[in-house]
Design a protein around this motif. Structure first.
Motif, PDB file in Angstrom:
ATOM      1  N   LYS A  20     -29.906 -20.788  -6.777  1.00  0.00           N
ATOM      2  CA  LYS A  20     -29.432 -22.112  -6.364  1.00  0.00           C
ATOM      3  C   LYS A  20     -28.288 -22.008  -5.359  1.00  0.00           C
ATOM      4  O   LYS A  20     -28.162 -22.816  -4.459  1.00  0.00           O
ATOM      5  N   ASP A  21     -27.422 -20.999  -5.544  1.00  0.00           N
ATOM      6  CA  ASP A  21     -26.321 -20.790  -4.608  1.00  0.00           C
ATOM      7  C   ASP A  21     -26.171 -19.300  -4.340  1.00  0.00           C
ATOM      8  O   ASP A  21     -26.906 -18.484  -4.891  1.00  0.00           O
ATOM      9  N   LYS A  22     -25.202 -18.942  -3.520  1.00  0.00           N
ATOM     10  CA  LYS A  22     -25.048 -17.550  -3.102  1.00  0.00           C
ATOM     11  C   LYS A  22     -24.659 -16.637  -4.261  1.00  0.00           C
ATOM     12  O   LYS A  22     -25.003 -15.460  -4.286  1.00  0.00           O
ATOM     13  N   GLY A  23     -23.961 -17.167  -5.271  1.00  0.00           N
ATOM     14  CA  GLY A  23     -23.520 -16.369  -6.401  1.00  0.00           C
ATOM     15  C   GLY A  23     -24.658 -15.897  -7.290  1.00  0.00           C
ATOM     16  O   GLY A  23     -24.566 -14.865  -7.947  1.00  0.00           O
ATOM     17  N   GLN A  24     -25.756 -16.641  -7.317  1.00  0.00           N
ATOM     18  CA  GLN A  24     -26.886 -16.283  -8.166  1.00  0.00           C
ATOM     19  C   GLN A  24     -27.838 -15.301  -7.510  1.00  0.00           C
ATOM     20  O   GLN A  24     -28.760 -14.806  -8.144  1.00  0.00           O
ATOM     21  N   SER A  25     -27.610 -15.007  -6.264  1.00  0.00           N
ATOM     22  CA  SER A  25     -28.516 -14.134  -5.530  1.00  0.00           C
ATOM     23  C   SER A  25     -28.450 -12.714  -6.067  1.00  0.00           C
ATOM     24  O   SER A  25     -27.389 -12.195  -6.405  1.00  0.00           O
ATOM     25  N   ARG A  26     -29.573 -12.052  -6.166  1.00  0.00           N
ATOM     26  CA  ARG A  26     -29.638 -10.662  -6.643  1.00  0.00           C
ATOM     27  C   ARG A  26     -28.928  -9.736  -5.666  1.00  0.00           C
ATOM     28  O   ARG A  26     -28.367  -8.727  -6.042  1.00  0.00           O
ATOM     29  N   ARG A  27     -28.976 -10.083  -4.402  1.00  0.00           N
ATOM     30  CA  ARG A  27     -28.374  -9.251  -3.378  1.00  0.00           C
ATOM     31  C   ARG A  27     -26.857  -9.171  -3.553  1.00  0.00           C
ATOM     32  O   ARG A  27     -26.265  -8.110  -3.474  1.00  0.00           O
ATOM     33  N   THR A  28     -26.235 -10.323  -3.828  1.00  0.00           N
ATOM     34  CA  THR A  28     -24.783 -10.317  -4.021  1.00  0.00           C
ATOM     35  C   THR A  28     -24.415  -9.653  -5.339  1.00  0.00           C
ATOM     36  O   THR A  28     -23.365  -9.027  -5.446  1.00  0.00           O
TER      37      THR A  28
END
Length: 107
Positions: free
Chosen positions: A95-103
Motif C-alpha cells: 500500500k505504501d513504500k514501507g510495506q515494499s519487500r524491496r525496502t
C-alpha cells in the motif's frame, strides 16, 4: 552520324523527368527503400482475408445483463480463488513504500 549527348545534359534530362513525373531523383543509385514505400500496403488485404472472430469475453463485458457467460474466465476466477484459499495466490500489493519487500530487504 549521330551526335553523342553529354552526361551533364543527360543528368539534367533525368532530373527534369523526375520533377515532371514526381519520382525520386537518385543520380548515385543509393538505396532509398522507395520500392517498398511505393508498394501497396498488405495490412488491409490481410484483414479482409481473415473473417472476424466472435470474442466471447468482449461480448460478456459489453452486455453484462444479457447473461452471456465466458466459461474460460469463470474457470480462471475459480482457480484463482482456490489458489488463494490454499495460500498459493499472488502476494498482496504494497500500500505504501514501507510495506515494499524491496525496502524491507535493504534494512
Amino acid at each position: 552520324m549521330a551526335a553523342s549527348i553529354t552526361p551533364s545534359r543527360l543528368a539534367a534530362l533525368v532530373k527534369t523527368r523526375c520533377q515532371i513525373f514526381q519520382t525520386a531523383y537518385n543520380p548515385t543509385s543509393a538505396r532509398t527503400g522507395a520500392k517498398y514505400l511505393r508498394a501497396r500496403l498488405r495490412g488491409p488485404s490481410m484483414v479482409k482475408y481473415y473473417p472476424p472472430v466472435a470474442n466471447i469475453a468482449e461480448l460478456a463485458r459489453t452486455y453484462k445483463n444479457a447473461g452471456v457467460v465466458d466459461f474460460a474466465e469463470a474457470q480462471r476466477l475459480k482457480d484463482v480463488e482456490d489458489k488463494k484459499r490454499r495460500g498459493k495466490g499472488a502476494p498482496a500489493k504494497a500500500k505504501d513504500k514501507g510495506q515494499s519487500r524491496r525496502t524491507a530487504r535493504r534494512r
